[in-house]
Write an enzyme that holds these catalytic residues in place. Sequence first.
Site, PDB file in Angstrom:
ATOM      1  N   HIS A   1      -0.240   0.995  -2.906  1.00  0.00           N
ATOM      2  CA  HIS A   1       0.048  -0.370  -3.357  1.00  0.00           C
ATOM      3  C   HIS A   1      -1.229  -1.160  -3.632  1.00  0.00           C
ATOM      4  O   HIS A   1      -1.225  -2.095  -4.434  1.00  0.00           O
ATOM      5  CB  HIS A   1       0.908  -1.081  -2.307  1.00  0.00           C
ATOM      6  CG  HIS A   1       1.584  -2.319  -2.815  1.00  0.00           C
ATOM      7  ND1 HIS A   1       2.561  -2.278  -3.794  1.00  0.00           N
ATOM      8  CD2 HIS A   1       1.428  -3.623  -2.503  1.00  0.00           C
ATOM      9  CE1 HIS A   1       2.965  -3.519  -4.057  1.00  0.00           C
ATOM     10  NE2 HIS A   1       2.297  -4.353  -3.293  1.00  0.00           N
TER      11      HIS A   1
ATOM     12  N   ASP B   1       2.844   4.489  -4.111  1.00  0.00           N
ATOM     13  CA  ASP B   1       3.145   3.149  -3.584  1.00  0.00           C
ATOM     14  C   ASP B   1       4.391   3.209  -2.696  1.00  0.00           C
ATOM     15  O   ASP B   1       5.472   3.560  -3.172  1.00  0.00           O
ATOM     16  CB  ASP B   1       3.380   2.200  -4.774  1.00  0.00           C
ATOM     17  CG  ASP B   1       3.441   0.733  -4.362  1.00  0.00           C
ATOM     18  OD1 ASP B   1       3.903   0.448  -3.239  1.00  0.00           O
ATOM     19  OD2 ASP B   1       3.031  -0.116  -5.175  1.00  0.00           O
TER      20      ASP B   1
ATOM     21  N   SER C   1       1.428  -7.533  -7.324  1.00  0.00           N
ATOM     22  CA  SER C   1       2.546  -7.375  -6.402  1.00  0.00           C
ATOM     23  C   SER C   1       3.573  -8.502  -6.589  1.00  0.00           C
ATOM     24  O   SER C   1       4.135  -8.621  -7.673  1.00  0.00           O
ATOM     25  CB  SER C   1       1.980  -7.297  -4.975  1.00  0.00           C
ATOM     26  OG  SER C   1       2.965  -6.951  -4.049  1.00  0.00           O
TER      27      SER C   1
HETATM   28  C1  MLT Z   1       7.937  -8.607  -3.693  1.00  0.00           C
HETATM   29  O1  MLT Z   1       8.506  -9.090  -2.735  1.00  0.00           O
HETATM   30  O2  MLT Z   1       7.679  -9.237  -4.731  1.00  0.00           O
HETATM   31  C2  MLT Z   1       7.561  -7.170  -3.580  1.00  0.00           C
HETATM   32  O3  MLT Z   1       8.191  -6.590  -2.467  1.00  0.00           O
HETATM   33  C3  MLT Z   1       6.076  -7.023  -3.508  1.00  0.00           C
HETATM   34  C4  MLT Z   1       5.508  -7.725  -2.304  1.00  0.00           C
HETATM   35  O4  MLT Z   1       5.234  -8.897  -2.387  1.00  0.00           O
HETATM   36  O5  MLT Z   1       5.317  -7.069  -1.262  1.00  0.00           O
END
Ligand code: MLT
Length: 202
Positions: A184, A153, A103
């Site tokens: 996700h 996701d 992520s």
């Molecule tokens: C981010 O902010 O890098 C993306 O939205 C993924 C997350 O951290 O939720």
Amino acid sequence: ELSFIHRFEPASDPSRPPLLLLHGTGGDENDLLGLGRTISPGSALLSPRGKILENGMPRFFRRLAEGVFDEADVKFRANELADFVAEARKAYGLKAPVAVGFSNGANIAAAMLMLRPESLSGAALLRAMVPLSETPKVDLAGKRVLMTSGALDPIIPADNAKRLAASLREAGAEVQHHMLPTGHNLSQTDLQLLVKWFAEQG
Ligand code: MLT
């Protein structure tokens, strides 16, 4: 003193590549150690904690909203993290690591590939999206990249992930992109793909 709070585990099998473990939003340097041991047994593990706090949750760069990034900060933080990797390689005697990011950690790893390609020998990007609206010109020849995305996701539209895969491929990386029937969170299939990809690593 190295420039990030981090955990380090030395290699028990020096033939395995070192891993740079990059947690998701709200995680920390402890989160992915177990995953790292499972997917590449014997690898050295280098696991920093992101320096940004969003409502108390560590991250690797600032965002304006979910999925909307502060791109100046993405660039600054990707360079800062690449500098840390260089310091840690010296301190611990490591080859260039393979990033394993989830992520937010996958997004900073993608930015590092684009801005500081020498800092990583490859990357496993789990639930990554395009980190910069303009992909810098970069040569990723010889770098292996595994991407796993969730077709369901809610944070990352499937075609955003596909665009990232395409731009890494265009830069010369050897990209394997899997679109999984999941959201996700990581699934058992992610794990299986990671184990297989690392086992194939020369
Ligand atoms: C981010 O902010 O890098 C993306 O939205 C993924 C997350 O951290 O939720």
